[in-house]
Design a protein around this motif. Structure first.
Motif, PDB file in Angstrom:
ATOM      1  N   ALA A 132      59.118  46.019   2.922  1.00  0.00           N
ATOM      2  CA  ALA A 132      59.367  46.672   4.210  1.00  0.00           C
ATOM      3  C   ALA A 132      58.624  45.911   5.292  1.00  0.00           C
ATOM      4  CB  ALA A 132      58.897  48.120   4.172  1.00  0.00           C
ATOM      5  N   GLU A 133      59.192  45.924   6.464  1.00  0.00           N
ATOM      6  CA  GLU A 133      58.558  45.253   7.588  1.00  0.00           C
ATOM      7  C   GLU A 133      58.630  46.161   8.806  1.00  0.00           C
ATOM      8  OE1 GLU A 133      58.377  40.870   9.584  1.00  0.00           O
ATOM      9  OE2 GLU A 133      59.187  41.200   7.585  1.00  0.00           O
ATOM     10  N   ARG A 134      57.478  46.374   9.417  1.00  0.00           N
ATOM     11  CA  ARG A 134      57.387  47.238  10.589  1.00  0.00           C
ATOM     12  C   ARG A 134      57.182  46.368  11.828  1.00  0.00           C
ATOM     13  NH1 ARG A 134      55.283  52.397  10.603  1.00  0.00           N
ATOM     14  NH2 ARG A 134      54.325  51.930   8.615  1.00  0.00           N
ATOM     15  N   THR A 135      58.020  46.586  12.812  1.00  0.00           N
ATOM     16  CA  THR A 135      57.833  45.941  14.109  1.00  0.00           C
ATOM     17  C   THR A 135      58.058  47.016  15.157  1.00  0.00           C
ATOM     18  OG1 THR A 135      60.142  45.281  14.185  1.00  0.00           O
ATOM     19  CG2 THR A 135      58.600  43.649  13.369  1.00  0.00           C
ATOM     20  N   ALA A 136      57.101  47.169  16.043  1.00  0.00           N
ATOM     21  CA  ALA A 136      57.209  48.183  17.085  1.00  0.00           C
ATOM     22  C   ALA A 136      56.522  47.686  18.351  1.00  0.00           C
ATOM     23  CB  ALA A 136      56.564  49.487  16.626  1.00  0.00           C
ATOM     24  N   TYR A 186      52.870  45.507  13.997  1.00  0.00           N
ATOM     25  CA  TYR A 186      53.765  44.959  12.990  1.00  0.00           C
ATOM     26  C   TYR A 186      53.013  44.762  11.685  1.00  0.00           C
ATOM     27  CZ  TYR A 186      51.445  40.686  14.487  1.00  0.00           C
ATOM     28  OH  TYR A 186      50.499  39.756  14.809  1.00  0.00           O
ATOM     29  N   GLY A 187      53.744  44.597  10.628  1.00  0.00           N
ATOM     30  CA  GLY A 187      53.143  44.334   9.331  1.00  0.00           C
ATOM     31  C   GLY A 187      54.209  44.301   8.252  1.00  0.00           C
ATOM     32  N   SER A 188      53.903  43.616   7.172  1.00  0.00           N
ATOM     33  CA  SER A 188      54.794  43.549   6.015  1.00  0.00           C
ATOM     34  C   SER A 188      54.163  44.335   4.880  1.00  0.00           C
ATOM     35  CB  SER A 188      54.991  42.100   5.573  1.00  0.00           C
ATOM     36  OG  SER A 188      55.723  41.403   6.529  1.00  0.00           O
ATOM     37  N   TYR A 189      55.002  45.039   4.146  1.00  0.00           N
ATOM     38  CA  TYR A 189      54.559  45.841   3.018  1.00  0.00           C
ATOM     39  C   TYR A 189      55.378  45.445   1.806  1.00  0.00           C
ATOM     40  CZ  TYR A 189      52.793  48.650   6.861  1.00  0.00           C
ATOM     41  OH  TYR A 189      52.159  49.065   7.996  1.00  0.00           O
ATOM     42  N   ALA A 190      54.735  45.391   0.644  1.00  0.00           N
ATOM     43  CA  ALA A 190      55.469  45.022  -0.572  1.00  0.00           C
ATOM     44  C   ALA A 190      54.851  45.710  -1.773  1.00  0.00           C
ATOM     45  CB  ALA A 190      55.454  43.515  -0.771  1.00  0.00           C
ATOM     46  N   ARG A 191      55.704  45.996  -2.737  1.00  0.00           N
ATOM     47  CA  ARG A 191      55.241  46.578  -3.990  1.00  0.00           C
ATOM     48  C   ARG A 191      56.283  46.271  -5.053  1.00  0.00           C
ATOM     49  NH1 ARG A 191      51.430  50.930  -5.087  1.00  0.00           N
ATOM     50  NH2 ARG A 191      51.130  50.741  -7.319  1.00  0.00           N
ATOM     51  N   ALA A 192      55.851  45.891  -6.231  1.00  0.00           N
ATOM     52  CA  ALA A 192      56.747  45.610  -7.350  1.00  0.00           C
ATOM     53  C   ALA A 192      56.312  46.465  -8.534  1.00  0.00           C
ATOM     54  CB  ALA A 192      56.705  44.131  -7.715  1.00  0.00           C
ATOM     55  N   VAL A 193      57.297  47.044  -9.229  1.00  0.00           N
ATOM     56  CA  VAL A 193      57.020  47.858 -10.409  1.00  0.00           C
ATOM     57  C   VAL A 193      57.981  47.455 -11.521  1.00  0.00           C
ATOM     58  CG1 VAL A 193      56.137  49.848  -9.121  1.00  0.00           C
ATOM     59  CG2 VAL A 193      58.556  49.725  -9.649  1.00  0.00           C
ATOM     60  N   ARG A 194      57.518  47.620 -12.743  1.00  0.00           N
ATOM     61  CA  ARG A 194      58.367  47.326 -13.906  1.00  0.00           C
ATOM     62  C   ARG A 194      59.161  48.593 -14.248  1.00  0.00           C
ATOM     63  NH1 ARG A 194      58.229  43.224 -17.141  1.00  0.00           N
ATOM     64  NH2 ARG A 194      56.138  42.640 -16.492  1.00  0.00           N
ATOM     65  N   LEU A 195      60.462  48.438 -14.353  1.00  0.00           N
ATOM     66  CA  LEU A 195      61.324  49.559 -14.720  1.00  0.00           C
ATOM     67  C   LEU A 195      61.210  49.828 -16.218  1.00  0.00           C
ATOM     68  CD1 LEU A 195      64.535  48.646 -12.691  1.00  0.00           C
ATOM     69  CD2 LEU A 195      62.943  50.514 -12.219  1.00  0.00           C
ATOM     70  N   PRO A 196      61.274  51.084 -16.618  1.00  0.00           N
ATOM     71  CA  PRO A 196      61.240  51.393 -18.048  1.00  0.00           C
ATOM     72  C   PRO A 196      62.481  50.840 -18.742  1.00  0.00           C
ATOM     73  CG  PRO A 196      61.165  53.405 -16.697  1.00  0.00           C
ATOM     74  CD  PRO A 196      61.361  52.257 -15.783  1.00  0.00           C
ATOM     75  N   SER A 197      62.370  50.616 -20.035  1.00  0.00           N
ATOM     76  CA  SER A 197      63.532  50.110 -20.764  1.00  0.00           C
ATOM     77  C   SER A 197      64.627  51.169 -20.777  1.00  0.00           C
ATOM     78  CB  SER A 197      63.143  49.727 -22.195  1.00  0.00           C
ATOM     79  OG  SER A 197      62.704  50.872 -22.888  1.00  0.00           O
ATOM     80  N   GLY A 198      65.855  50.718 -20.751  1.00  0.00           N
ATOM     81  CA  GLY A 198      66.994  51.619 -20.785  1.00  0.00           C
ATOM     82  C   GLY A 198      67.456  52.095 -19.424  1.00  0.00           C
ATOM     83  N   THR A 199      66.869  51.579 -18.343  1.00  0.00           N
ATOM     84  CA  THR A 199      67.323  52.016 -17.020  1.00  0.00           C
ATOM     85  C   THR A 199      68.630  51.339 -16.665  1.00  0.00           C
ATOM     86  OG1 THR A 199      65.937  50.332 -15.985  1.00  0.00           O
ATOM     87  CG2 THR A 199      65.048  52.551 -16.061  1.00  0.00           C
ATOM     88  N   ARG A 200      69.467  52.076 -15.957  1.00  0.00           N
ATOM     89  CA  ARG A 200      70.739  51.544 -15.482  1.00  0.00           C
ATOM     90  C   ARG A 200      70.581  51.260 -13.986  1.00  0.00           C
ATOM     91  NH1 ARG A 200      73.245  56.416 -17.522  1.00  0.00           N
ATOM     92  NH2 ARG A 200      74.139  56.558 -15.438  1.00  0.00           N
ATOM     93  N   TRP A 201      69.947  50.153 -13.667  1.00  0.00           N
ATOM     94  CA  TRP A 201      69.642  49.848 -12.262  1.00  0.00           C
ATOM     95  C   TRP A 201      70.897  49.676 -11.423  1.00  0.00           C
ATOM     96  CZ3 TRP A 201      71.574  45.250 -10.711  1.00  0.00           C
ATOM     97  CH2 TRP A 201      71.806  44.291 -11.683  1.00  0.00           C
ATOM     98  N   GLU A 202      72.024  49.349 -12.060  1.00  0.00           N
ATOM     99  CA  GLU A 202      73.263  49.198 -11.290  1.00  0.00           C
ATOM    100  C   GLU A 202      73.746  50.551 -10.738  1.00  0.00           C
ATOM    101  OE1 GLU A 202      74.088  49.605 -15.627  1.00  0.00           O
ATOM    102  OE2 GLU A 202      72.908  48.181 -14.489  1.00  0.00           O
ATOM    103  N   ASP A 203      73.239  51.660 -11.283  1.00  0.00           N
ATOM    104  CA  ASP A 203      73.591  52.999 -10.800  1.00  0.00           C
ATOM    105  C   ASP A 203      72.476  53.624  -9.969  1.00  0.00           C
ATOM    106  OD1 ASP A 203      76.065  52.906 -12.124  1.00  0.00           O
ATOM    107  OD2 ASP A 203      75.161  53.621 -13.993  1.00  0.00           O
ATOM    108  N   ALA A 204      71.514  52.829  -9.542  1.00  0.00           N
ATOM    109  CA  ALA A 204      70.368  53.334  -8.779  1.00  0.00           C
ATOM    110  C   ALA A 204      70.796  53.809  -7.396  1.00  0.00           C
ATOM    111  CB  ALA A 204      69.308  52.246  -8.653  1.00  0.00           C
TER     112      ALA A 204
END
Length: 144
Positions: free
Chosen positions: A77-81, A93-111
């Motif tokens: 995400a990026e905030r500019t105001a 302004y600022g940039s925000y980031a976060r990464a997480v590992r999805l559990p096995s068996g997730t159907r990310w195409e239906d997220a």
């Protein structure tokens, strides 16, 4: 002078920065001054995986990007105001980031992703596991 204690600034802010950064390394302001962590809550149920992220004051259609690579879901995400008053202008302004590992068996195409009241909610369904039905397998005797 002996016996005098030397005052040192507290380490607590650095500790909170490190915990909230989610990067597992140095405090966020030292590791990457313009990159901030995103506070999240994760929940795993039989139906799916839900991630809620605090991202107040953003326009989701232009400020938030969600991607999946392999089993890693990444929020960026990026905030500019700009605030303008009669004799004063201020940029935030600022940039925000976060990464997480999805559990096995997730159907990310239906997220799905929804944004309401500053909270982004990403829901990823799980593949339906086969029911644990008990079956009997007959044993046959070979004719001799």
């Amino acid at each position: 002078m002996t016996g005098m204690l030397e005052w040192r600034p507290p380490m607590l802010p650095d500790l909170f920065d490190w915990i909230e950064s989610g990067l597992g390394g140095l405090p966020a302001h030292r590791a990457a001054p313009s990159l901030h962590g995103i506070r999240i809550e994760e929940q795993l149920t039989d139906e799916g995986y839900t991630l809620s992220a605090e991202l107040p004051g953003l326009a989701p259609e232009k400020d938030i990007e969600i991607s999946v690579t392999g089993d890693i879901l990444t929020l960026h995400a990026e905030r500019t105001a700009q605030t303008a008053q009669k004799r004063h202008t201020e940029f935030r302004y600022g940039s925000y980031a976060r990464a997480v590992r999805l559990p096995s068996g997730t159907r990310w195409e239906d997220a799905t992703a929804d944004y309401k009241d500053g909270i982004l909610t990403v829901t990823v369904p799980l593949a339906q596991a086969a029911k644990a039905d008990t079956r009997t397998i007959p044993v046959r005797r070979e004719a001799t």
